[in-house]
Design an enzyme around this catalytic site. Sequence first.
Site, PDB file in Angstrom:
ATOM      1  N   ALA A 190      10.279 -35.721  23.233  1.00  0.00           N
ATOM      2  CA  ALA A 190       9.858 -36.116  21.767  1.00  0.00           C
ATOM      3  C   ALA A 190       9.326 -34.780  21.515  1.00  0.00           C
ATOM      4  O   ALA A 190       8.445 -34.291  20.871  1.00  0.00           O
ATOM      5  CB  ALA A 190       9.717 -37.178  21.618  1.00  0.00           C
ATOM      6  N   ILE A 245       4.876 -25.941  19.701  1.00  0.00           N
ATOM      7  CA  ILE A 245       5.507 -27.422  18.782  1.00  0.00           C
ATOM      8  C   ILE A 245       5.204 -28.433  19.588  1.00  0.00           C
ATOM      9  O   ILE A 245       5.076 -29.328  20.464  1.00  0.00           O
ATOM     10  CB  ILE A 245       7.596 -27.375  18.322  1.00  0.00           C
ATOM     11  CG1 ILE A 245       7.307 -25.663  17.782  1.00  0.00           C
ATOM     12  CG2 ILE A 245       8.179 -27.713  17.923  1.00  0.00           C
ATOM     13  CD1 ILE A 245       8.702 -24.208  17.325  1.00  0.00           C
ATOM     14  N   PHE A 246       5.161 -29.370  18.677  1.00  0.00           N
ATOM     15  CA  PHE A 246       4.219 -30.227  18.938  1.00  0.00           C
ATOM     16  C   PHE A 246       5.609 -31.720  19.680  1.00  0.00           C
ATOM     17  O   PHE A 246       6.517 -31.459  18.888  1.00  0.00           O
ATOM     18  CB  PHE A 246       3.685 -31.441  17.843  1.00  0.00           C
ATOM     19  CG  PHE A 246       2.370 -32.370  19.024  1.00  0.00           C
ATOM     20  CD1 PHE A 246       2.015 -31.910  19.372  1.00  0.00           C
ATOM     21  CD2 PHE A 246       3.482 -33.902  18.858  1.00  0.00           C
ATOM     22  CE1 PHE A 246       0.962 -33.248  19.874  1.00  0.00           C
ATOM     23  CE2 PHE A 246       2.667 -34.858  19.291  1.00  0.00           C
ATOM     24  CZ  PHE A 246       0.840 -34.833  19.728  1.00  0.00           C
ATOM     25  N   HIS A 247       5.343 -32.103  21.264  1.00  0.00           N
ATOM     26  CA  HIS A 247       6.231 -32.630  22.131  1.00  0.00           C
ATOM     27  C   HIS A 247       5.196 -33.463  23.050  1.00  0.00           C
ATOM     28  O   HIS A 247       4.272 -33.305  22.938  1.00  0.00           O
ATOM     29  CB  HIS A 247       7.070 -31.365  22.556  1.00  0.00           C
ATOM     30  CG  HIS A 247       6.105 -30.685  23.303  1.00  0.00           C
ATOM     31  ND1 HIS A 247       5.923 -29.621  23.036  1.00  0.00           N
ATOM     32  CD2 HIS A 247       6.607 -30.864  24.989  1.00  0.00           C
ATOM     33  CE1 HIS A 247       4.903 -29.115  24.223  1.00  0.00           C
ATOM     34  NE2 HIS A 247       4.685 -29.855  24.769  1.00  0.00           N
ATOM     35  N   VAL A 248       6.090 -34.563  23.210  1.00  0.00           N
ATOM     36  CA  VAL A 248       5.790 -35.120  24.115  1.00  0.00           C
ATOM     37  C   VAL A 248       6.937 -36.015  25.260  1.00  0.00           C
ATOM     38  O   VAL A 248       8.280 -35.699  24.995  1.00  0.00           O
ATOM     39  CB  VAL A 248       5.452 -37.383  23.417  1.00  0.00           C
ATOM     40  CG1 VAL A 248       5.316 -38.042  24.061  1.00  0.00           C
ATOM     41  CG2 VAL A 248       4.667 -37.306  21.917  1.00  0.00           C
TER      42      VAL A 248
END
Length: 319
Positions: A190, A245-248
């Site tokens: 995500a 870049i923020f991700h899960v």
Amino acid sequence: MPHSPASWSLESLNEFESENIINEDPVTHSLVLLGSFPDPDKSKARIKAIVRVERTALATSDAGRLFGVDSLLKRVKIEGSTDIYTWLFAWLGEDRERDLKINIICPATEVHIRKYTKQQQIMVHETPKLYESHVKPYITSFPPSRTQWVENILTGVSEQDKILYKSSDFVILPDMKWDLTTVSSLYLVALVQDRSIRSLRDLNKKHVNILKSIKKQAATVVKRKWGLGDGSLRMYIHYQPSYYIFHVHIVNVNFEGGLLGMTVGQAHLLDDIISLLELDPSDGPSTFQKMTLTYGLGEQHGLYDKLRHCYDHVDLIDG
């Protein structure tokens, strides 16, 4: 026994009748089959047997023959491409299942080369003071070119046909490390649109809703598309991440491959992060701004030399 050890042949192996796959391991590329062989004495209809099939490792001696005029590869198919990253599937014969997944980075910078080179690690105890003095400046100076492929996805330039869920806050799509076929090694990611969230350190209570939404939508996607039910996913966030870049990461809970970065000192479970943020006050520093984070750092990482030298300054480590 259906055959003596010396009598096994292709013909005798082909007498095996498979009943069930009782185990599979995407890490070792192996299957364990339960089935039976015919009884040579005819006293029983069939004799139960287990057969384990594992793909052998690539031989280093074949490295020079993987590409070129005398290439071992017989066919390739591009699966996706964005910016400098391309990934393909390859076949070692025309009548085979796809044998290899190939990822290409071109052009590869010195930073890429360092990242993919085998390396020793140290454990870092990153205090808030150490973060502010050394880590945050490094993150702020992270070259935009290193995340252009992510920007291309988030801005609709590439990979739009791969997206499984899209909202104004985030998108969910397959990670390039997944083969897109083996559900037991399912791996999605995500990507969050809010560029102000660079890492775990930037999260606070106001981000709880988006994190919960990622959790909910990921579960919905895998249930609808692959029939995976509640509790089937392991969701986690890396610190340090490979890009800011923020991700899960969203992985099938049954896949325990070490290559997925699920080790202690790197992965933080999404559920635990949500719980900690829910305990935060409505204003003031968040838990992740106040706590010391401990993680492994490879010697080729851009932060390695900066943080290793900090161990000579106890005020930064213990401050």
